[in-house]
Enzyme design. Structure first.
Site, PDB file in Angstrom:
ATOM      1  N   MET A   1       0.923  -1.160   0.087  1.00  0.00           N
ATOM      2  CA  MET A   1      -0.129   0.045  -0.001  1.00  0.00           C
ATOM      3  C   MET A   1       0.750   1.435   0.007  1.00  0.00           C
ATOM      4  SD  MET A   1      -2.266  -1.502   3.035  1.00  0.00           S
ATOM      5  CE  MET A   1      -3.522  -0.068   3.216  1.00  0.00           C
TER       6      MET A   1
ATOM      7  N   GLY B   1       1.034   4.291   4.482  1.00  0.00           N
ATOM      8  CA  GLY B   1       1.952   3.325   3.656  1.00  0.00           C
ATOM      9  C   GLY B   1       2.276   2.211   4.288  1.00  0.00           C
ATOM     10  N   SER B   2       2.068   0.912   3.774  1.00  0.00           N
ATOM     11  CA  SER B   2       2.414  -0.175   4.599  1.00  0.00           C
ATOM     12  C   SER B   2       2.278  -1.642   3.466  1.00  0.00           C
ATOM     13  CB  SER B   2       1.786  -0.346   5.837  1.00  0.00           C
ATOM     14  OG  SER B   2       0.379   0.271   5.621  1.00  0.00           O
ATOM     15  N   ARG B   3       1.923  -2.629   4.099  1.00  0.00           N
ATOM     16  CA  ARG B   3       1.517  -3.792   3.518  1.00  0.00           C
ATOM     17  C   ARG B   3       0.530  -4.646   4.413  1.00  0.00           C
ATOM     18  NH1 ARG B   3       6.844  -7.745   2.942  1.00  0.00           N
ATOM     19  NH2 ARG B   3       5.538  -9.712   3.058  1.00  0.00           N
TER      20      ARG B   3
END
Length: 214
Positions: free
Chosen positions: A96, A183-185
């Site tokens: 993301m 923002g990440s995963r």
């Protein structure tokens, strides 16, 4: 529409913007005033964009697992899961970016039977080892078709994982349950016999894109 998970952050940003605008009003120097106004506009636009929460329509189809996050598929691979499924499994990882919608959604209808929050590092979310070393929140759902494990993973910029879920909750596919800020995963793991419907570099939409069929 904006997510409830962002109200506190939005409030802080808007206070900062108000102060910046107030300062700029009393300045006679345009070399300082203009950058302050531009910074204020950027903060407002970025914050409203980041915390947007559009409605989503779950596909009218049975026997599916939908994406829990907006983003891009980092990889699809076979693994051995020893946390919740305790069997061979398939994993799909979604990256993301800060520009994606960050509200996370339930991938499958069922009951939450596993929740584990793990403190850790803040490696770049796209690194493979981030799933084992980064701060993360693991959630396991038992559905009529089998178990599904998905993980919210913090990244280099993302430092705040939000989740409403607790063990014992009954959940429905496509419902909102949390977010990862900035923002990440998200990783999702399913039984090995389920069919993968996406591939590396595909763009996916939370609550709408079908990741697996069973």
């Amino acid at each position: 529409m904006f997510t409830k998970y962002g109200y506190s952050t939005m409030g802080v940003v808007f206070i900062v913007v108000f102060v910046l605008i107030a300062i700029s009003i009393f300045l006679d120097n345009n070399f300082i005033r203009v950058p302050l106004l531009l910074l204020s506009a950027f903060l407002v636009i970025f914050t409203l964009n980041f915390f947007r929460d559009p409605e989503r329509t779950v596909p009218n189809k049975s026997n599916i697992v939908v994406s829990p996050a907006d983003g891009r598929i980092l990889f699809v691979k076979d693994i051995l899961d020893d946390k919740f499924l305790n069997s061979k499994a398939k994993l799909v990882s979604i990256f993301m970016s800060p520009l994606n919608v960050h509200v996370n959604r339930i991938p499958i209808t069922g009951k939450v039977e596993y929740v584990k929050y793990i403190q850790g590092e803040y490696l770049a979310a796209f690194e493979d080892k981030a799933s084992e070393r980064n701060e993360r929140n693991e959630i396991g759902i038992t559905s009529p078709a089998g178990k599904v494990l998905f993980t919210q993973i913090a990244g280099f910029v993302a430092r705040r994982i939000v989740s409403d879920l607790k063990v014992g909750d009954s959940v429905n596919i496509g419902n909102r349950f949390g977010m990862i800020k900035f923002g990440s995963r998200v990783d999702i793991i399913v039984p090995e016999q389920w069919q993968v419907k996406v591939k590396k570099d595909d763009n996916v939409t939370a609550g709408e894109t079908i990741l697996f069929e069973y």
